[in-house]
Design an enzyme around this catalytic site. Structure first.
Site, PDB file in Angstrom:
ATOM      1  N   GLY A  63      -4.072  -2.346  -7.102  1.00  0.00           N
ATOM      2  CA  GLY A  63      -4.460  -3.639  -6.537  1.00  0.00           C
ATOM      3  C   GLY A  63      -4.479  -4.691  -7.630  1.00  0.00           C
ATOM      4  O   GLY A  63      -4.452  -4.354  -8.818  1.00  0.00           O
ATOM      5  N   CYS A  80      -3.644   3.415 -10.766  1.00  0.00           N
ATOM      6  CA  CYS A  80      -3.754   2.093 -11.403  1.00  0.00           C
ATOM      7  C   CYS A  80      -5.160   1.501 -11.196  1.00  0.00           C
ATOM      8  O   CYS A  80      -6.123   2.014 -11.747  1.00  0.00           O
ATOM      9  CB  CYS A  80      -2.638   1.186 -10.890  1.00  0.00           C
ATOM     10  SG  CYS A  80      -2.368  -0.229 -11.943  1.00  0.00           S
ATOM     11  N   TYR A  81      -5.330   0.463 -10.366  1.00  0.00           N
ATOM     12  CA  TYR A  81      -6.671  -0.079 -10.107  1.00  0.00           C
ATOM     13  C   TYR A  81      -7.600   1.035  -9.602  1.00  0.00           C
ATOM     14  O   TYR A  81      -8.771   1.095  -9.967  1.00  0.00           O
ATOM     15  CB  TYR A  81      -6.588  -1.198  -9.063  1.00  0.00           C
ATOM     16  CG  TYR A  81      -7.931  -1.808  -8.710  1.00  0.00           C
ATOM     17  CD1 TYR A  81      -8.503  -2.784  -9.505  1.00  0.00           C
ATOM     18  CD2 TYR A  81      -8.633  -1.384  -7.577  1.00  0.00           C
ATOM     19  CE1 TYR A  81      -9.738  -3.337  -9.188  1.00  0.00           C
ATOM     20  CE2 TYR A  81      -9.866  -1.921  -7.248  1.00  0.00           C
ATOM     21  CZ  TYR A  81     -10.407  -2.908  -8.060  1.00  0.00           C
ATOM     22  OH  TYR A  81     -11.638  -3.440  -7.751  1.00  0.00           O
ATOM     23  N   HIS A 140       2.480   4.407 -11.579  1.00  0.00           N
ATOM     24  CA  HIS A 140       2.655   4.505 -10.115  1.00  0.00           C
ATOM     25  C   HIS A 140       3.573   5.669  -9.752  1.00  0.00           C
ATOM     26  O   HIS A 140       4.808   5.511  -9.765  1.00  0.00           O
ATOM     27  CB  HIS A 140       3.234   3.193  -9.575  1.00  0.00           C
ATOM     28  CG  HIS A 140       2.254   2.072  -9.627  1.00  0.00           C
ATOM     29  ND1 HIS A 140       1.410   1.760  -8.588  1.00  0.00           N
ATOM     30  CD2 HIS A 140       1.945   1.220 -10.635  1.00  0.00           C
ATOM     31  CE1 HIS A 140       0.639   0.751  -8.929  1.00  0.00           C
ATOM     32  NE2 HIS A 140       0.938   0.396 -10.175  1.00  0.00           N
ATOM     33  N   GLU A 195       4.281   6.749  -6.909  1.00  0.00           N
ATOM     34  CA  GLU A 195       4.976   6.492  -5.633  1.00  0.00           C
ATOM     35  C   GLU A 195       6.282   5.717  -5.807  1.00  0.00           C
ATOM     36  O   GLU A 195       7.110   5.665  -4.896  1.00  0.00           O
ATOM     37  CB  GLU A 195       4.042   5.730  -4.670  1.00  0.00           C
ATOM     38  CG  GLU A 195       3.741   4.274  -5.028  1.00  0.00           C
ATOM     39  CD  GLU A 195       2.619   4.085  -6.046  1.00  0.00           C
ATOM     40  OE1 GLU A 195       2.324   5.055  -6.773  1.00  0.00           O
ATOM     41  OE2 GLU A 195       2.066   2.977  -6.127  1.00  0.00           O
ATOM     42  N   GLY A 228      16.638  -2.540  21.561  1.00  0.00           N
ATOM     43  CA  GLY A 228      16.484  -2.203  20.142  1.00  0.00           C
ATOM     44  C   GLY A 228      15.900  -0.807  19.977  1.00  0.00           C
ATOM     45  O   GLY A 228      15.522  -0.159  20.959  1.00  0.00           O
ATOM     46  N   ASP A 245      13.018   0.391  18.665  1.00  0.00           N
ATOM     47  CA  ASP A 245      11.614   0.679  18.985  1.00  0.00           C
ATOM     48  C   ASP A 245      11.376   0.796  20.490  1.00  0.00           C
ATOM     49  O   ASP A 245      10.748   1.750  20.957  1.00  0.00           O
ATOM     50  CB  ASP A 245      10.692  -0.407  18.403  1.00  0.00           C
ATOM     51  CG  ASP A 245      10.885  -0.554  16.909  1.00  0.00           C
ATOM     52  OD1 ASP A 245      11.447   0.385  16.302  1.00  0.00           O
ATOM     53  OD2 ASP A 245      10.501  -1.590  16.346  1.00  0.00           O
ATOM     54  N   SER A 246      11.883  -0.184  21.257  1.00  0.00           N
ATOM     55  CA  SER A 246      11.592  -0.119  22.690  1.00  0.00           C
ATOM     56  C   SER A 246      12.385   1.019  23.354  1.00  0.00           C
ATOM     57  O   SER A 246      11.914   1.620  24.321  1.00  0.00           O
ATOM     58  CB  SER A 246      11.856  -1.459  23.381  1.00  0.00           C
ATOM     59  OG  SER A 246      13.208  -1.812  23.317  1.00  0.00           O
ATOM     60  N   LYS A 291       9.260   2.875  10.448  1.00  0.00           N
ATOM     61  CA  LYS A 291      10.552   2.710  11.144  1.00  0.00           C
ATOM     62  C   LYS A 291      11.451   3.956  11.027  1.00  0.00           C
ATOM     63  O   LYS A 291      12.046   4.392  12.008  1.00  0.00           O
ATOM     64  CB  LYS A 291      11.286   1.500  10.544  1.00  0.00           C
ATOM     65  CG  LYS A 291      12.522   1.100  11.284  1.00  0.00           C
ATOM     66  CD  LYS A 291      12.169   0.243  12.464  1.00  0.00           C
ATOM     67  CE  LYS A 291      13.377  -0.226  13.227  1.00  0.00           C
ATOM     68  NZ  LYS A 291      13.010  -1.173  14.262  1.00  0.00           N
TER      69      LYS A 291
END
Ligand code: XMP
Length: 513
Positions: free
Chosen positions: A55, A82-83, A169, A171, A225, A227-228, A369
């Site tokens: 952060g 980190c933070y 980090h 990640e 699309g 998602d729907s 996604k």
């Protein structure tokens, strides 16, 4: 009680979603909460492990975010990044040095003692750092497990309490052995079950939807699309005929979109699908409008009007299904707020459920996604539907500069179709974030056969991106661009010039309006 996966506490890190995704890549479930989460809630979640994110703050700042100290006594493994590492240092009685030399970018770290966290990685490796503060005096019971040129405590740990911190980090892809470090934390330290698979998600979600909806009925706005589409198939598996889908043809869609959606949902599954032809309505509302923001607002408003009008006749509906994804959920619950400046007002149906007095069902709100695409494939939806590129809500209207006219829409639909087909043929469609045409109603002189032409211009826009927030223009081979240009000019009437957009985002945006 069954344990949940990993709980991530978000201290405002730009990488928080990345941490969550990295964990899920190991088939371990992860969830993100702000630091205001109560200790009771953490106990209720019952995580296998906790990660404190990075952060922008400094732990001694007046308003620095912190966490209930009781988490240190839950007997749950903790990793501070980190933070998060500095906060652990402070809460456990160590000392943090504020300011000093900034350590940023690729940084070599050297392992200086054995630990479960850094087990299996070479003594010296490259990590990604971005910090100024550092842990100067370690808390009691902790020892340094790695160091860098700038700090003796690039990572620390207490093997007995299973609490660790890393200044870098893990990640981020630039950290060479970040994947091993995360895996060590998940598997050897937390013993987290690897049960986060799309198959298990589908089974669990179907039960949840059934329980939530009961005997009621659901309405879903189907855009075509990803998602729907996935939401519709999942809901249909759960509640069958109690799902009513509405597809609004606003005339601003890609070529043959209506037929594609109809085929997809009526051939293989017998979805109750209502197709509303609202092309005239949208076009007349957009007549004479040239301002991009106004265009977007008109399209959003008209969509809601048409949707409401259609839903009025569905008497037993009490739920609205929405394709909300996990990044939106994280953003909306963030302690730090989302992006503050509206560059473009995205078309959404925000106020619709309250206005219509409907309850919400959001079957994808736990997913990123790429996971939605994987669920789609698991549900048997073809890749050409699950791996489609994003398409903006206001559709081709924001790809025609200035006023939207039927003649321009007809041209752009043909152009878009050529661009996508050629991109697919050359394997570019699935490696770019988006590739499309923009119609510039700027006429220029050309020559065809022996005749002079005076026609419109098409700009090809192709970008690479991870999330649409930043993007670079795609380095498409000249031969492919040549094929696109020749095909468009030869086959689509009304176009005599094609140009290629070489702007990155920022400072440009992906769409032209
Ligand atoms: P920009 O143009 O802001 O686009 O760089 C970033 C991404 O968002 C998509 N986009 C939209 N998506 N409704 C949407 O659902 C919208 O109004 C909208 N405007 C832009 C765009 O296609 C790109 O992927």
């Amino acid at each position: 009680m069954e344990k949940e996966g990993i709980l991530i506490i978000d201290f405002g890190s730009q990488y928080v979603q990345l941490i969550a995704r990295r964990i899920r890549e190991h088939k371990v479930h992860s969830i993100v909460y702000p630091p205001t989460i109560s200790i009771e809630k953490i106990k209720e979640i019952n995580p296998c492990g906790i990660i404190l994110s990075g952060g922008p703050s400094s732990v001694y700042d007046k308003d620095a975010p912190s966490i209930d100290k009781c988490i240190l006594n839950l007997d749950v493994p903790i990793l501070g990044i980190c933070y998060g590492m500095q906060l652990l240092g402070k809460l456990l009685g160590g000392k943090i040095r504020k300011g000093g030399k900034r350590e940023y970018g690729r940084t070599a770290v050297v392992i200086n003692s054995k630990s479960s966290l850094l087990n299996g990685i070479p003594k010296k490796s490259i990590t990604w750092m971005s910090h100024r503060d550092k842990v100067e005096i370690l808390p009691k019971g902790f020892h340094s497990i790695a160091e860098s040129a700038n700090t003796k405590n690039a990572a620390f740990g207490d093997e007995k309490r299973k609490i660790y911190g890393v200044q870098f980090h893990p990640e981020v892809a630039h950290t060479e052995y970040g994947g091993i470090i995360i895996s060590n934390f998940l598997v050897s330290i937390c013993g987290a079950p690897k049960n986060w698979t799309m198959k298990s998600f589908i089974n669990k979600k179907i039960d949840e939807i059934k329980a939530q909806v009961g005997d009621d009925e659901v309405i879903l706005g189907l855009s075509g699309g990803v998602d729907s589409t996935v939401a519709a198939v999942l809901l249909h598996r759960a509640i069958g005929k109690k799902l009513h889908s509405v597809f609004i043809d606003n005339g601003l869609l890609r070529k043959n979109e209506r037929e594609r959606v109809k085929g997809l949902f009526t051939k293989n599954i017998q979805l109750d699908l209502k197709i509303v032809d609202a092309r005239e309505k949208f076009l007349s509302q957009l007549k004479g409008v040239i301002d991009p923001e106004q265009k977007r607002k008109i399209i959003g408003r008209t969509f809601i009007e048409v949707f409401e009008e259609t839903a009025k006749n569905m008497k037993n509906v009490s739920f609205l299904a929405q394709g909300t994804l996990y990044p939106d959920v994280i953003e909306s619950q963030s302690f730090f707020g989302g992006p503050s400046h509206t560059i473009k007002s995205h078309h959404n149906v925000g106020g619709l459920p309250e206005k219509m007095g409907l309850k919400l069902v959001e079957p994808l709100r736990d997913l990123f996604k790429d996971e939605v695409r994987a669920v789609g494939r698991e549900l048997g939806i073809a890749r050409e539907n699950t791996d489609r590129q994003p398409f903006p809500g206001p559709g081709l209207a924001v790809r025609i500069l200035g006023e939207v006219k039927k003649e321009y829409l007809d041209i752009l639909k043909e152009v878009d179709d050529r661009i996508v087909n050629i991109a697919k043929k050359h394997g570019i469609y699935y490696t770019t974030w988006q590739i499309f045409g923009v119609l510039l109603p700027v006429k220029s002189v050309g020559v065809m056969g022996d005749a002079r032409t005076y026609e419109n211009t098409i700009a090809i826009r192709a970008v690479t991106s991870l999330d649409g927030m930043t993007a670079d223009w795609a380095r498409i081979p000249y031969d492919v661009l040549a094929e696109m240009s020749n095909t468009i000019i030869n086959e689509v009437e009304g176009v005599n010039r094609v140009v290629y957009d070489i702007s990155s985002k920022p400072p440009s945006t992906i769409e032209w309006e």
